[in-house]
Design a protein around this motif. Structure first.
Motif, short mmCIF file in Angstrom:
data_model
loop_
_atom_site.label_atom_id
_atom_site.label_comp_id
_atom_site.label_asym_id
_atom_site.label_seq_id
_atom_site.Cartn_x
_atom_site.Cartn_y
_atom_site.Cartn_z
N ASP A 47 8.88 11.35 3.52
CA ASP A 47 7.50 10.97 3.82
C ASP A 47 6.51 11.64 2.87
OD1 ASP A 47 8.33 9.37 5.88
OD2 ASP A 47 7.84 10.80 7.47
N ILE A 48 6.74 12.93 2.59
CA ILE A 48 5.86 13.65 1.68
C ILE A 48 5.98 13.08 0.27
CG2 ILE A 48 5.49 15.89 0.57
CD1 ILE A 48 6.24 17.16 3.29
N GLY A 49 7.19 12.78 -0.16
CA GLY A 49 7.40 12.20 -1.49
C GLY A 49 6.73 10.84 -1.62
N THR A 50 6.84 10.04 -0.58
CA THR A 50 6.20 8.72 -0.61
C THR A 50 4.69 8.86 -0.69
OG1 THR A 50 8.02 7.81 0.70
CG2 THR A 50 5.98 6.54 0.64
N ALA A 51 4.12 9.77 0.09
CA ALA A 51 2.67 9.97 0.06
C ALA A 51 2.23 10.49 -1.31
CB ALA A 51 2.27 10.95 1.15
N LEU A 56 -0.45 9.45 -6.52
CA LEU A 56 -0.48 9.40 -7.98
C LEU A 56 -0.74 7.98 -8.48
CD1 LEU A 56 2.45 11.77 -9.03
CD2 LEU A 56 -0.01 12.18 -9.19
N ALA A 57 -0.15 7.02 -7.82
CA ALA A 57 -0.37 5.62 -8.22
C ALA A 57 -1.84 5.24 -8.04
CB ALA A 57 0.53 4.70 -7.41
N LEU A 58 -2.44 5.69 -6.94
CA LEU A 58 -3.86 5.39 -6.70
C LEU A 58 -4.73 6.04 -7.77
CD1 LEU A 58 -6.00 4.12 -4.87
CD2 LEU A 58 -6.02 6.27 -3.60
N VAL A 59 -4.44 7.28 -8.13
CA VAL A 59 -5.20 7.96 -9.17
C VAL A 59 -5.04 7.24 -10.50
CG1 VAL A 59 -5.29 10.09 -10.54
CG2 VAL A 59 -5.21 10.21 -8.05
N GLY A 63 -8.08 5.58 -12.45
CA GLY A 63 -8.31 6.07 -13.82
C GLY A 63 -8.26 4.96 -14.85
N SER A 64 -7.32 4.04 -14.70
CA SER A 64 -7.23 2.94 -15.66
C SER A 64 -8.42 1.99 -15.53
CB SER A 64 -5.91 2.18 -15.51
OG SER A 64 -5.82 1.61 -14.23
#
Length: 109
Positions: A47-51, A56-59, A63-64
């Motif tokens: 769960d922590i890894g998924t979050a 990171l994907a959202l950032v 950013g892009s």
């Protein structure tokens, strides 16, 4: 004949209820096993890894988007400068010196 029909319909209903009960029990056992998996350290780490990955994907996405916006602004400014339609420095500001100044009424008239 009516009694036989009632017995047949009751037996069919009993079979359907039995099958439904078996399906519900199986589903509840699967749900319980998944919940038990989440209560372990490994489940928490998943769960922590998924979050973390989704954060990171959202950032990266935000950013892009911002990088693309800045890049588009630079491209637009370069194009305007090359074509000659950029901001004119000789242009008068919108709020300059007032054309007329208000006067106070003279007393004693």
């Amino acid at each position: 004949m009516a009694a036989l029909a009632i017995k047949v319909s009751q037996s069919e209903l009993a079979e359907k209820f039995s099958a439904l009960d078996a399906n519900v029990t199986s589903s509840l056992q699967q749900i319980q096993s998944r919940l038990d998996e989440k209560n372990t350290i490994g489940g928490w780490m998943k769960d922590i890894g998924t979050a973390f990955v989704s954060s990171l994907a959202l950032v990266a996405i935000v950013g892009s988007i911002l990088t693309g916006y800045v890049g588009l602004a630079k491209l637009t400014a370069t194009t305007e400068k090359a074509v000659g339609i950029g901001a004119n420095p000789a242009h008068k500001p919108a709020f300059g010196k007032p054309v007329s100044t208000p006067s106070t009424p003279q007393e004693g008239d």
